[in-house]
Enzyme design. Sequence first.
Site, PDB file in Angstrom:
ATOM      1  N   HIS A   1       0.988  -1.321   0.193  1.00  9.93           N
ATOM      2  CA  HIS A   1      -0.339  -0.324   0.118  1.00  9.93           C
ATOM      3  C   HIS A   1       0.523   1.220   0.299  1.00  9.93           C
ATOM      4  O   HIS A   1       0.393   2.377  -0.571  1.00  9.93           O
ATOM      5  CB  HIS A   1      -0.842   0.176   1.271  1.00  9.93           C
ATOM      6  CG  HIS A   1      -2.543  -0.575   1.386  1.00  9.93           C
ATOM      7  ND1 HIS A   1      -3.255  -0.205   0.437  1.00  9.93           N
ATOM      8  CD2 HIS A   1      -2.254  -2.250   1.336  1.00  9.93           C
ATOM      9  CE1 HIS A   1      -4.603  -1.249   0.251  1.00  9.93           C
ATOM     10  NE2 HIS A   1      -4.067  -2.268   0.764  1.00  9.93           N
TER      11      HIS A   1
ATOM     12  N   HIS B   1      -8.545  -6.868  -1.495  1.00  6.21           N
ATOM     13  CA  HIS B   1      -6.968  -6.010  -1.768  1.00  6.21           C
ATOM     14  C   HIS B   1      -6.738  -6.847  -2.918  1.00  6.21           C
ATOM     15  O   HIS B   1      -6.857  -7.813  -3.609  1.00  6.21           O
ATOM     16  CB  HIS B   1      -6.148  -6.597  -1.008  1.00  6.21           C
ATOM     17  CG  HIS B   1      -4.541  -6.187  -1.248  1.00  6.21           C
ATOM     18  ND1 HIS B   1      -4.061  -4.702  -0.489  1.00  6.21           N
ATOM     19  CD2 HIS B   1      -3.303  -6.536  -1.856  1.00  6.21           C
ATOM     20  CE1 HIS B   1      -3.258  -4.939  -0.755  1.00  6.21           C
ATOM     21  NE2 HIS B   1      -2.998  -5.638  -2.097  1.00  6.21           N
TER      22      HIS B   1
ATOM     23  N   GLU C   1      -7.001 -12.280   0.944  1.00  2.56           N
ATOM     24  CA  GLU C   1      -7.885 -10.987   1.249  1.00  2.56           C
ATOM     25  C   GLU C   1      -8.712 -10.860  -0.665  1.00  2.56           C
ATOM     26  O   GLU C   1      -8.572  -9.607  -0.974  1.00  2.56           O
ATOM     27  CB  GLU C   1      -7.215  -9.725   1.619  1.00  2.56           C
ATOM     28  CG  GLU C   1      -5.916  -9.918   3.236  1.00  2.56           C
ATOM     29  CD  GLU C   1      -5.244  -8.903   3.395  1.00  2.56           C
ATOM     30  OE1 GLU C   1      -5.163  -7.507   2.686  1.00  2.56           O
ATOM     31  OE2 GLU C   1      -4.167  -8.852   4.019  1.00  2.56           O
TER      32      GLU C   1
HETATM   33 ZN   LIG Z   1      -4.671  -4.115   0.807  1.00  5.13          ZN
END
Ligand SMILES: [Zn+2]
Length: 217
Positions: free
Chosen positions: A128, A195, A192
């Site tokens: 990120h 994501h 995830e």
């Molecule tokens: Zn993420």
Amino acid sequence: MRRKLPVACSQLPIAILILSFLAVAFSTPTAPDEQLVEVTSDNVPGVVLEMRYATERNITGKAIYPNGKAWLRMEAICKLAKVARNLEEKGYRLVIWDAWRPSYAQKALWASKPDGRFLTPPNKTSRHARGTSVDLSLGDKNGKILEMPSDHDEFNAKADEDFSDVPKEAGKRASVLRSAMFAAGFSGVPDEWWHYDLKDWADYEPIRGDKLDKDED
Ligand SMILES: [Zn+2]
């Protein structure tokens, strides 16, 4: 009716040059770094911003961002715009839970859950930090948040890409999101569902964002 892609996306290399020039010339006071562009409904049609780290609804239980703005590199924004158009035809809107993440936020998350299975330790670079990753959910055409397989940062079996253990509709929506993101040039991670990264995320340098960085050690 389809909105036109922003000029910046159809002529990206030129646009980046111009944007860099403008950023230096007029230095937008709110941008944490000149390589980052604010995500708005002007560049990602219909986007709903639900930046969890700007609220108490995250694993730290505290607001760790100073505001609810989302920042990404222009390359990521252009691809997200494509996804938004694709999803609009199916009756969905993109919801952003997180985008570029400054290093002080990564430290705060790690302090709250120091577990390398779920989070990147502060001594390594979170994806990120590069401005090429985004955490997403879906809303309906009115922007109402829809049920998805799990909540953001819910680190358990419901968060992985095997949707057989979650409500059927929620799993279907996550699959629709996944297909749209992959078609636009993003990759995902197996654990995830929310994501996504630009496929070539590793080619981009991390952006520390000192303007927002509260931790100047
Ligand atoms: Zn993420």
